[in-house]
Design a protein around this motif. Structure first.
Motif, PDB file in Angstrom:
ATOM      1  N   GLY A 135      54.468  39.383  44.458  1.00 41.42           N
ATOM      2  CA  GLY A 135      55.089  40.697  44.431  1.00 41.42           C
ATOM      3  C   GLY A 135      55.193  41.257  46.070  1.00 41.42           C
ATOM      4  N   ARG A 136      54.868  40.366  46.891  1.00 42.69           N
ATOM      5  CA  ARG A 136      54.855  40.645  48.253  1.00 42.69           C
ATOM      6  C   ARG A 136      53.955  41.894  48.683  1.00 42.69           C
ATOM      7  NH1 ARG A 136      58.796  37.474  48.200  1.00 42.69           N
ATOM      8  NH2 ARG A 136      60.922  37.354  48.598  1.00 42.69           N
ATOM      9  N   ASN A 137      53.784  42.046  49.997  1.00 39.69           N
ATOM     10  CA  ASN A 137      52.907  43.020  50.579  1.00 39.69           C
ATOM     11  C   ASN A 137      51.626  43.135  50.122  1.00 39.69           C
ATOM     12  OD1 ASN A 137      52.364  45.359  52.078  1.00 39.69           O
ATOM     13  ND2 ASN A 137      53.037  46.705  50.696  1.00 39.69           N
ATOM     14  N   GLN A 138      50.796  41.862  50.095  1.00 41.84           N
ATOM     15  CA  GLN A 138      49.567  41.676  49.489  1.00 41.84           C
ATOM     16  C   GLN A 138      49.020  40.381  50.088  1.00 41.84           C
ATOM     17  OE1 GLN A 138      49.429  39.844  45.474  1.00 41.84           O
ATOM     18  NE2 GLN A 138      51.345  40.999  45.411  1.00 41.84           N
ATOM     19  N   THR A 139      47.639  40.488  49.858  1.00 38.21           N
ATOM     20  CA  THR A 139      46.974  39.418  50.694  1.00 38.21           C
ATOM     21  C   THR A 139      46.261  38.497  49.399  1.00 38.21           C
ATOM     22  OG1 THR A 139      46.311  40.624  52.451  1.00 38.21           O
ATOM     23  CG2 THR A 139      44.941  38.844  52.037  1.00 38.21           C
ATOM     24  N   ARG A 140      46.315  37.177  49.659  1.00 35.42           N
ATOM     25  CA  ARG A 140      45.809  36.214  48.764  1.00 35.42           C
ATOM     26  C   ARG A 140      44.954  35.331  49.581  1.00 35.42           C
ATOM     27  NH1 ARG A 140      46.636  37.244  42.857  1.00 35.42           N
ATOM     28  NH2 ARG A 140      48.107  38.758  43.134  1.00 35.42           N
ATOM     29  N   VAL A 141      43.685  34.961  48.835  1.00 34.70           N
ATOM     30  CA  VAL A 141      42.873  33.832  49.494  1.00 34.70           C
ATOM     31  C   VAL A 141      43.057  32.537  48.756  1.00 34.70           C
ATOM     32  CG1 VAL A 141      40.650  33.278  49.774  1.00 34.70           C
ATOM     33  CG2 VAL A 141      41.225  35.712  50.115  1.00 34.70           C
ATOM     34  N   TRP A 142      43.243  31.615  49.372  1.00 36.42           N
ATOM     35  CA  TRP A 142      43.501  30.133  48.784  1.00 36.42           C
ATOM     36  C   TRP A 142      41.892  29.829  48.195  1.00 36.42           C
ATOM     37  CZ3 TRP A 142      40.772  25.302  48.582  1.00 36.42           C
ATOM     38  CH2 TRP A 142      41.743  24.308  48.161  1.00 36.42           C
ATOM     39  N   LYS A 143      42.038  29.509  46.997  1.00 36.34           N
ATOM     40  CA  LYS A 143      41.066  28.888  45.921  1.00 36.34           C
ATOM     41  C   LYS A 143      41.256  27.511  45.491  1.00 36.34           C
ATOM     42  CE  LYS A 143      38.567  32.833  46.341  1.00 36.34           C
ATOM     43  NZ  LYS A 143      37.325  32.877  47.226  1.00 36.34           N
ATOM     44  N   ALA A 144      40.232  26.693  45.425  1.00 36.88           N
ATOM     45  CA  ALA A 144      40.575  25.396  44.922  1.00 36.88           C
ATOM     46  C   ALA A 144      40.656  25.509  43.365  1.00 36.88           C
ATOM     47  CB  ALA A 144      39.369  24.525  45.157  1.00 36.88           C
ATOM     48  N   THR A 145      41.328  24.914  42.714  1.00 36.36           N
ATOM     49  CA  THR A 145      41.487  25.152  41.092  1.00 36.36           C
ATOM     50  C   THR A 145      40.733  23.929  40.481  1.00 36.36           C
ATOM     51  OG1 THR A 145      43.457  24.021  41.217  1.00 36.36           O
ATOM     52  CG2 THR A 145      43.628  26.232  41.362  1.00 36.36           C
TER      53      THR A 145
END
Length: 145
Positions: A135-145
């Motif tokens: 959705g944009r305008n946000q922050t995500r952290v990379w996590k190993a799956t």
């Protein structure tokens, strides 16, 4: 001793609209003012660089995930509130999507620098694209799956 660091990859949401609506000179002014504003938020030891048309990378030395999230969210919210240019009496504001990757030296004992750089750059980039997809305008952290 090796220290942790964080990468924040961010991309301006819908920047093509700014260039199409107001022209590339205004788009360039938005980029310049964005960098100036980011530098006012970041520490002196943090590094900020443009890595693509409207993509930027921030390197935060000695930074864990919690602190990186704080910085990324501060960048995101303050940038969204800031007028970065005026054109035809219109205030130009933007939003950004952030992706975070965290280097923890305890997890990376034998990798060479170029491999580490590529790995964490790709992780931050992936997390940024996830933020855009969600959705944009946000922050995500990379996590190993």
């Amino acid at each position: 001793m090796k220290e942790s660091f964080a990468l924040i990859m961010f991309d301006i949401d819908h920047f093509k609209y700014v260039n199409d609506q107001y022209g590339h000179l205004v788009g360039d002014l938005v980029l310049k003012n964005l960098v100036t504003h980011c530098q006012s938020i970041l520490r002196d030891i943090d590094l900020l660089g443009r890595v693509g048309g409207e993509e930027f990378l921030v390197i935060l030395p000695n930074t864990d995930e919690g602190r990186a999230m704080d910085v990324a969210e501060r960048l995101r919210t303050q940038i969204s509130q800031k007028t970065l240019a005026l054109a035809n009496q219109n205030k130009i504001k933007i939003t950004i999507s952030n992706g975070i990757a965290i280097f923890d030296p305890k997890n990376e004992i034998d990798l060479i620098h170029s491999v580490l750089a590529d790995k964490y750059y790709q992780q931050a980039d992936f997390a940024m694209y996830l933020a855009k997809q969600k959705g944009r305008n946000q922050t995500r952290v990379w996590k190993a799956t």
